[in-house]
Design a protein around this motif. Sequence first.
Motif, PDB file in Angstrom:
ATOM      1  N   GLN A 158       0.927  -1.170   0.194  1.00 49.37           N
ATOM      2  CA  GLN A 158      -0.212  -0.032   0.057  1.00 49.37           C
ATOM      3  C   GLN A 158       0.906   1.284  -0.033  1.00 49.37           C
ATOM      4  N   ALA A 202      -8.505   5.366  -0.812  1.00 47.86           N
ATOM      5  CA  ALA A 202      -8.047   3.976  -1.082  1.00 47.86           C
ATOM      6  C   ALA A 202      -9.135   3.122  -1.240  1.00 47.86           C
ATOM      7  N   LEU A 209      -6.115   3.183  -5.765  1.00 44.46           N
ATOM      8  CA  LEU A 209      -6.287   4.328  -4.983  1.00 44.46           C
ATOM      9  C   LEU A 209      -6.709   5.316  -6.199  1.00 44.46           C
TER      10      LEU A 209
END
Length: 430
Positions: A158, A202, A209
């Motif tokens: 992430q 997100a 994203l």
Amino acid sequence: MHRPIDEPEGGAGHGPVPPPFRPHPAPGDHPGDFPGLPGGPWVGAGGAPDPGHVDPRVLGALLARHGWRRRGGAPGRYSRWTPPGGGAGFGATSLLVPESRAFPDCEDLIGDALTALARSAAPSAREVLVGLTVPSDEIRWWRDVPPGPAGTVPWSVQEQLRSAARQLLLAGALAVRARAGYYGARHRRQAQASLEAVAVGAAPEGRGLTAFVPVDPGRAVAVRLYHALHAAREAVDYQRATGGMEAFDTAVEAGVSRELTEALVSLVRGSEGARIAVAWAPAAGTPEGCAARPEPVEFSPGDLPALREAGVRYLTDEPSVPVRITGAVVRMRRSGPRGEGTVRLRVLGGAEVAHVRVALDEESYRTAGHAHLVGLPIRVVGRLERRGGFRRLTDASGVVPVQVDEAERDRLMKSLHENLDFFEEACGGE
């Protein structure tokens, strides 16, 4: 060929689209009926959409983009919309959206729809509200990475996605300021400032994203990034087909740079592929020279060698820049009480960088020290070197103090008093 991000799923011959995205609530969220909308610059727009100013056609376009299904209604009067997947798991939410503001109960229906969106658990509902609060172009990133337990991804994955997305937005903002194969520190402050109003959300599982780029003032960034991504894709295809790098040279005019190729490398590295999609704000329409519903631009691990080679090419080919800089001395250093030394300048004008280091001969070093002691900046002529990111001035000459207004001089004197011991040591023997 790939389906545009806002096309309803289920078309023949197309694979699945990325799942819907949920924006993260930001610190300072606007209180009231619409919690979780981004704070910061967005709050100035009222923090929540006003039913009296929402165009029902824009609301319908945003619902369709984010996967809501149109299921009947009264033709010519209103339509009924249900969440993606028929609302499974999100309650029985459905929205009635008038066809136009000419419908007698238009404002009441839109108000009810906005309240239902705010209360809906559908991840896409908040995105629709964000798009209505401030008209925004949406830029979406999606990385194909192996899923972890229950569809999650590691924290590092992430973070890599967020970092690459930030780099890509910055590359687009830099290209709005000027065209260059390599920017280094040039234009960075202005480019970063132009992104302050961008909101980010997100996907729940961490592999996607979305950036919401306000049309005012951010559309130029979205348009430039759109052109740059397509030019980069074409240049990579040309290199992989012919082995030639010439297409990357012409792609600079479209906004491709070392910063952009490095961002794409960061996005793709460690994944099975990545794609970026741009969707224009329905309220603002399609920018001139752009597709109305752009297809996502995809990059794969096989593109990495071409992107890396292009980055090296941009770095080595970008020339140094002749400049005449006005700057305030913020640091001085030399090995002894006499001889040449190095000063660090806070740039006030003459170059699009924040600070530069300058090597000066003894006389010029003494001039710089004296100018600082009386609260004056200096002017110096030289060349900004690409090595080090355009943060170093070489072949410096013509160092002279420059008169400034009283406010700036007071700021410079304050800086001197706060660092007096340092400067007494740096200017010792002078």
